[in-house]
Enzyme design. Structure first.
Site, short mmCIF file in Angstrom:
data_model
loop_
_atom_site.label_atom_id
_atom_site.label_comp_id
_atom_site.label_asym_id
_atom_site.label_seq_id
_atom_site.Cartn_x
_atom_site.Cartn_y
_atom_site.Cartn_z
N ASP A 77 1.07 -1.09 0.10
CA ASP A 77 0.22 -0.11 -0.05
C ASP A 77 0.87 1.26 0.01
OD1 ASP A 77 -3.16 0.70 0.63
OD2 ASP A 77 -1.64 2.37 1.31
N ARG A 79 -5.98 11.66 -0.45
CA ARG A 79 -5.98 11.72 -2.16
C ARG A 79 -7.49 12.61 -2.55
NH1 ARG A 79 -2.97 6.09 -3.01
NH2 ARG A 79 -0.85 7.27 -2.96
N SER A 135 -1.40 5.40 -6.01
CA SER A 135 -1.60 3.84 -5.27
C SER A 135 -0.53 2.88 -5.77
CB SER A 135 -2.62 3.32 -5.34
OG SER A 135 -2.76 2.28 -6.24
N ARG A 159 -1.07 -0.15 -6.24
CA ARG A 159 -2.00 -1.30 -6.89
C ARG A 159 -1.25 -1.99 -8.26
NH1 ARG A 159 -6.78 2.70 -7.94
NH2 ARG A 159 -6.41 3.15 -5.66
C1 MIC Z 1 -4.88 4.06 -2.14
O1 MIC Z 1 -5.23 4.70 -1.28
O2 MIC Z 1 -5.01 4.19 -3.53
C2 MIC Z 1 -5.20 2.53 -1.91
C3 MIC Z 1 -6.36 1.95 -2.18
O3 MIC Z 1 -4.83 2.36 -0.60
C4 MIC Z 1 -4.07 1.78 -2.56
C5 MIC Z 1 -3.81 0.45 -2.69
C6 MIC Z 1 -4.85 -0.36 -3.51
O4 MIC Z 1 -5.28 0.29 -4.56
O5 MIC Z 1 -5.19 -1.47 -3.11
C7 MIC Z 1 -2.43 2.39 -2.32
O6 MIC Z 1 -2.60 3.55 -1.68
O7 MIC Z 1 -1.69 1.76 -2.53
FE1 SF4 Z 2 -7.12 3.25 2.85
FE2 SF4 Z 2 -7.31 5.85 1.81
FE3 SF4 Z 2 -5.11 5.17 3.53
FE4 SF4 Z 2 -5.47 4.01 0.86
S1 SF4 Z 2 -5.40 6.24 1.53
S2 SF4 Z 2 -4.78 2.98 2.77
S3 SF4 Z 2 -7.65 3.79 0.66
S4 SF4 Z 2 -7.50 5.10 4.06
#
Ligand code: MIC
Ligand code: SF4
Length: 643
Positions: free
Chosen positions: A118, A378, A532, A534
């Site tokens: 993450d 974000r 992110s 991902r």
């Molecule tokens: C995010 O804040 O964009 C997420 C969702 O936490 C992502 C991880 C994901 O897409 O599963 C991140 O920050 O890496």
């Molecule tokens: Fe979760 Fe938002 Fe943090 Fe990503 S930015 S880990 S979606 S709380």
């Protein structure tokens, strides 16, 4: 005296030299995953055939995909729980809290390395850890005991002086840095904080700042470990985890950014980028229909308590929906014990379970043509789940002021600033963390029908041909490439299904075009793939036939993910050539495989009858991974498989 970052790297260096830009390999002490990236990461780990994790600590959190509108997310939760028990991993069940908040409370240790699937894993930098975000496959490798490879970043010092004035808090500090440095200002850098102002920030304050260092594109952010850290760990019942890492001196850094906390004012990141920062006073009066407090950047005990104190005895504006998303069950319990919950309920707040929720579009989508204030990290376009959303990022103080008034108000108008004291000792006995059973305990992995096997990826051919499938501009986020939200997130363990949504909001024709073309390239501008971690933003396009990405520059984690899944990331030698690559043009990379493996620093790209020079910014290891068609193929070859 070296910087704290250098001390931690030195103690974990497996190979390489600590010179900026050189590839280094680090031993990883701890890993974390969350459910949206974790299912894939564990499938990858399973494919490696290692019987049990080889880290000091690995934790699997369920915090993202909390809505259970059908079986899919619930099945993933059960898979993760059963997997954790079989492989020696701690499990944090749904409702227990956001990975980064819970990790601070329960597991973080100053001086240790942490790799998380993450991008906000650097939150633990608030505790003096070297904590980095990475794709799931890199985290899987770390769990298997392999080192983590990265290019040695430049270490930049941020010298804090002074003390935050009333109504100004940690969010305003990082928004000020985003204003100055922008979303690309941290790329290739680690920000290390020092100076007399550090001691005036609590660990949750530091965590907020380190958390949103991710929005600067920084590899991570690191705070000293001092008396404040010691008190925080003691308040969490973990005094024994403390190790001192005193702040470095200015002379240890080549570049120093000066920031006087006393001079800061309330700030806001306007739609739709975290660096679109203005003074709150400049946007005062803008009507607000939703206010959401929470996320991994602002959902600690202090954050909820300050909101509670601000709204206590008052009613929120009738046009506003005030959403409270606690960071963890522990936060919720301690806020309740400290008398903070009742004022929130009585003021009209909607209290949700602990987790990411609206931050990743899992519910809480705002209404059409409304403005929304969030304490989240974000505000990329559409991330809230609503097209053309207008999301403003602010501190809990500014958020609470808007909730009361129905419009943006400078919180300094609210009168006396409530003082919040951290309890000396939080109630911690109800942490619902499940320790893994002893090795050898019988166990079974439970898989739902939504979990599909990892797709097969072909090696790089000798010469590559394809068409330009899409051309995009600067600062493209992984939310553009592989959107999240309640419809798409449940497909994270099903690559064929999730790939149908690649670039959906940017160009709904993209998927059809990619499938028809067979193989192709995407053309991007600066900082391609920010946001992110991902890995689906690499794997799903690859599944659709994207083998090459050509950009002016790439964001770190996305670039690593592209390499891991066999996509060739190339950079324009002359950025002006960006203009020459239009949608549909035929591209050819002659002898690409041989040139790549030979270590060529430039590749010729044939575009119809013209030629463009592209730069290859890849280590020898990267080149082998791409030639094999991806890291799992390479590992398979090493184990005698056919790759
Ligand atoms: C995010 O804040 O964009 C997420 C969702 O936490 C992502 C991880 C994901 O897409 O599963 C991140 O920050 O890496
Ligand atoms: Fe979760 Fe938002 Fe943090 Fe990503 S930015 S880990 S979606 S709380």
């Amino acid at each position: 005296m070296p910087t704290i970052t250098e001390q931690i790297i030195e103690a974990h260096l497996v190979s390489g030299r600590m010179a900026p830009g050189e590839e280094i390999a680090l031993k990883i002490d701890q890993t974390l995953t969350q459910d949206a990236t974790g299912t894939m990461a564990y499938l990858e780990f399973e494919a490696m055939g290692v019987p049990r994790v080889r880290t000091e600590l690995s934790v699997s959190y369920v915090d993202h995909n909390l809505l259970q509108t059908d079986f899919k997310n619930a099945d993933d939760h059960r898979f993760l729980q059963s997997f954790a028990a079989c492989y020696g991993i701690y499990f944090s069940p749904p409702g227990n809290g956001i990975c980064h908040q819970v990790h601070l409370e329960a597991f973080g240790i100053p001086g240790k390395t942490l790799l998380g699937s993450d991008s906000h894993t650097p939150t633990a930098g608030g505790l003096g850890m070297l904590a980095m975000g990475a794709g799931g496959l890199d985290v899987a490798l770390a769990m298997a005991g392999q080192p983590f490879y990265l290019l040695m970043p430049e270490i930049v010092g941020v010298r804090l002086t002074g003390k935050l004035p009333p109504w100004v808090s940690a969010k305003d500090v990082i928004l000020e840095l985003l204003r100055r440095l922008t979303v690309k200002g941290g790329v290739g850098r680690i920000l290390e904080y020092f100076g007399p102002g550090v001691r005036n920030l609590t660990v949750p304050d530091r965590a907020t700042i380190a958390n949103m260092g991710a929005e600067l594109g920084a590899t991570t952010s690191v705070f000293p470990s001092d008396a404040v850290t010691q008190r925080f760990l003691a308040s969490q019942g973990r005094a024994a985890a403390f190790r001192p890492f005193p702040a470095a001196r200015a002379a240890a850094f080549e570049t120093v950014i000066e920031l006087d906390l006393s001079s800061l004012t309330p700030k806001v990141a306007c739609p739709s980028s975290p660096d679109n920062v203005k003074e709150v006073s400049e946007v005062e009066g803008l009507p607000v229909q939703q206010v959401a407090i929470g996320s991994c950047s602002n959902s600690s005990f202090r954050d909820l308590m300050i909101v509670s104190k601000i709204v206590a005895g008052k009613k929120i504006h009738p046009q506003v929906s005030l959403e409270i998303n606690p960071g963890s069950r522990q936060v919720l319990e301690n806020v309740a014990l400290a008398g903070g919950l009742l004022p929130l309920i009585q003021a009209g707040a909607r209290i949700h379970q602990a987790g990411c929720l609206g931050c990743i579009g899992m519910g809480q989508a705002p209404a059409t043509d409304t403005n929304c204030l969030r304490t989240f990290p974000r505000n990329f376009p559409g991330r809230s789940g609503t097209k053309n959303d207008q999301v403003y990022l602010v501190s809990p103080e500014t958020a609470a002021a808007a909730a009361l008034h129905g419009k943006i108000v400078d919180p300094r108008r609210l009168g006396e600033y409530p003082v919040i004291k951290h309890p000396r000792q939080f109630v911690v006995k109800n942490r619902q963390l499940q320790a893994p059973p002893e090795p050898g305990t019988p166990c079974e992995i439970i898989r739902g029908p939504n979990i599909k096997p990892f797709p097969k990826l072909a090696p790089l051919p000798d010469a590559w041909e394809g068409v330009v499938l899409l051309k995009v501009g600067d600062n493209i986020t992984t939310d553009h490439i592989m959107p999240a939200g309640s419809q798409i997130l449940p497909l994270r363990s099903n690559i064929p299904a999730i790939s149908e949504f690649v670039y959906q909001a940017v160009d709904p024709e993209f998927v059809r075009r990619a499938k028809e073309a067979g193989e192709g390239a995407i053309i991007g501008g600066e900082n391609y793939g920010q946001g992110s971690s991902r890995e689906h933003a690499a794997l799903a396009p690859r599944y659709l036939g994207v083998r090459v990405k050509i950009a002016k520059s790439f964001a770190r984690i996305h670039k690593a993910n592209l390499i891991n899944f066999g996509i060739l990331p190339l950079v324009f030698a002359d950025p002006a050539d960006y203009e020459r690559l239009q949608l549909g043009r035929r591209l050819r990379l002659p002898e690409v495989r041989a040139r790549l493996l030979a270590g060529d620093e430039h590749l010729p790209l044939e575009v119809d009858n013209e030629e463009i020079r592209l730069r290859v910014e890849l280590s020898p290891r990267h080149r082998q991974i791409i030639a094999a068609g991806g890291l799992l193929n390479l590992a398979g070859q090493a184990n005698g498989g056919e790759g």
